[in-house]
Design a protein around this motif. Structure first.
Motif, PDB file in Angstrom:
ATOM      1  N   GLU A 278       0.827  -1.204   0.000  1.00 58.02           N
ATOM      2  CA  GLU A 278       0.000   0.000   0.000  1.00 58.02           C
ATOM      3  C   GLU A 278       0.862   1.255   0.000  1.00 58.02           C
ATOM      4  O   GLU A 278       1.967   1.281   0.566  1.00 58.02           O
ATOM      5  CB  GLU A 278      -0.930  -0.009   1.206  1.00 58.02           C
ATOM      6  CG  GLU A 278      -1.955  -1.137   1.148  1.00 58.02           C
ATOM      7  CD  GLU A 278      -2.873  -1.146   2.349  1.00 58.02           C
ATOM      8  OE1 GLU A 278      -4.098  -1.099   2.149  1.00 58.02           O
ATOM      9  OE2 GLU A 278      -2.363  -1.194   3.477  1.00 58.02           O
ATOM     10  N   SER A 279       0.333   2.306  -0.628  1.00 57.27           N
ATOM     11  CA  SER A 279       1.127   3.527  -0.806  1.00 57.27           C
ATOM     12  C   SER A 279       1.546   4.133   0.526  1.00 57.27           C
ATOM     13  O   SER A 279       2.637   4.694   0.645  1.00 57.27           O
ATOM     14  CB  SER A 279       0.330   4.545  -1.626  1.00 57.27           C
ATOM     15  OG  SER A 279      -0.892   4.855  -0.970  1.00 57.27           O
ATOM     16  N   ARG A 280       0.692   4.033   1.532  1.00 58.06           N
ATOM     17  CA  ARG A 280       1.035   4.545   2.859  1.00 58.06           C
ATOM     18  C   ARG A 280       1.061   3.397   3.859  1.00 58.06           C
ATOM     19  O   ARG A 280       0.335   3.395   4.849  1.00 58.06           O
ATOM     20  CB  ARG A 280       0.044   5.621   3.286  1.00 58.06           C
ATOM     21  CG  ARG A 280       0.090   6.867   2.411  1.00 58.06           C
ATOM     22  CD  ARG A 280      -0.753   7.976   2.980  1.00 58.06           C
ATOM     23  NE  ARG A 280      -0.664   9.189   2.173  1.00 58.06           N
ATOM     24  CZ  ARG A 280      -1.258  10.338   2.482  1.00 58.06           C
ATOM     25  NH1 ARG A 280      -2.001  10.411   3.583  1.00 58.06           N
ATOM     26  NH2 ARG A 280      -1.124  11.400   1.705  1.00 58.06           N
ATOM     27  N   SER A 281       1.896   2.443   3.587  1.00 55.22           N
ATOM     28  CA  SER A 281       2.003   1.270   4.449  1.00 55.22           C
ATOM     29  C   SER A 281       2.505   1.668   5.836  1.00 55.22           C
ATOM     30  O   SER A 281       3.382   2.527   5.983  1.00 55.22           O
ATOM     31  CB  SER A 281       2.964   0.257   3.825  1.00 55.22           C
ATOM     32  OG  SER A 281       3.171  -0.830   4.702  1.00 55.22           O
ATOM     33  N   ARG A 282       1.934   1.035   6.846  1.00 53.83           N
ATOM     34  CA  ARG A 282       2.359   1.304   8.227  1.00 53.83           C
ATOM     35  C   ARG A 282       3.401   0.294   8.709  1.00 53.83           C
ATOM     36  O   ARG A 282       3.720   0.243   9.899  1.00 53.83           O
ATOM     37  CB  ARG A 282       1.149   1.291   9.152  1.00 53.83           C
ATOM     38  CG  ARG A 282       0.338   0.017   9.134  1.00 53.83           C
ATOM     39  CD  ARG A 282      -0.981   0.216   9.861  1.00 53.83           C
ATOM     40  NE  ARG A 282      -1.825  -0.965   9.834  1.00 53.83           N
ATOM     41  CZ  ARG A 282      -1.827  -1.908  10.770  1.00 53.83           C
ATOM     42  NH1 ARG A 282      -1.010  -1.804  11.808  1.00 53.83           N
ATOM     43  NH2 ARG A 282      -2.631  -2.947  10.679  1.00 53.83           N
TER      44      ARG A 282
END
Length: 267
Positions: A57-61
């Motif tokens: 995902e583009s804003r992976s956590r």
């Protein structure tokens, strides 16, 4: 598609970790359970598998240990009887790699998944507390893409959206609030007309009884009149017969008179 091995090379808290599910044992269930205490990394492992399939995902956590540029997930997937060694890295394009880190087409995985997208796959095969609660509410409310896509994918009804649109259109044709015309409105108007006609032709029981008695008397008078007509017709026929015979009676009398004058003539 079967997961033979999952490589958590650089992802979340994991570095160079591997989960080997081993070969298929014919005749026995191919079921594996991954368990562990809280914070052991079960959710991270699930997220890694989803990122392998659909892209990180583009804003992976999960970059708290390994920066985006170094994140790496690998796997050995049995696709159509062929084992594929695949790697997923964090890139906007060409993030799925094959042997020698050569870019691979996304269709290799998406085709095996039947075109199912990430949110639908999560709702169907990656259930957790939040997914169960939100997905269940969406399905029960019959709204939202999640509930619709979940039902569509699980039943194979690819044209569910179009079918729902057509059904809504048909339902609006039957009844729609504040619509100028609808099938129910037309039927109600017709029912009102029929009630009005019924009231016009309806009659009281006492009036009906009087009409029945009048009909019976009329039938009796009719039968009596028909009998009189028959008797009159017979008398008329008798008179006609007499009138027809009257000229012959005069002729007969003349003959008798002539014969009477010849009584004294010798034989």
């Amino acid at each position: 598609m079967r997961i033979n091995r999952l490589d958590l090379t650089r992802y979340g808290k994991f570095t160079d970790k591997h989960i080997d599910f081993g070969p298929v044992d014919p005749g026995r269930p191919d079921l594996h359970i991954i368990y562990g205490p809280n914070e052991a990394g079960k959710s991270t492992t699930l997220s890694a598998f989803l990122d392998l399939l659909f892209g990180i995902e583009s804003r992976s956590r999960y970059d708290f240990l390994h920066p985006y540029s170094t994140m790496r997930i690998g796997a050995a997937l049995d696709i159509g009887g062929v084992v594929r060694e695949l790697v997923r890295i964090k890139k906007p394009q060409n993030s799925l790699l094959g042997p020698g880190d050569q870019p691979m087409g996304e269709h290799l995985i998406l085709g095996e998944l039947g075109g199912v997208e990430r949110d639908v796959y999560c709702a169907m095969f990656s259930l957790d507390d939040d997914t169960l609660e939100k997905g269940g509410e969406s399905i029960l409310a019959s709204k939202g893409d999640l509930g619709q896509l979940l039902f569509s994918a699980s039943t194979g009804l690819a044209a569910l959206s179009q079918t729902l649109v057509e059904l809504r259109s048909q339902a609006d044709g039957v009844f729609k609030l504040r619509a100028r015309s609808s099938e129910i409105g037309d039927l109600k108007s017709r029912l009102s007309d029929l009630k009005e006609r019924k009231e016009q032709i309806d009659t009281l029981a006492s009036h009906y009884r009087q009409m029945v008695e009048t009909r019976e008397r009329s039938l009796a008078h009719y039968d009596e009149a028909m009998a009189d007509r028959t008797r009159t017709q017979l008398r008329l026929d008798e008179i006609k017969s007499l009138l027809t015979a009257l000229p012959r009676l005069t002729e007969l009398r003349d003959i008798r008179d002539s014969l009477a004058e010849l009584q004294d003539v010798p034989e």
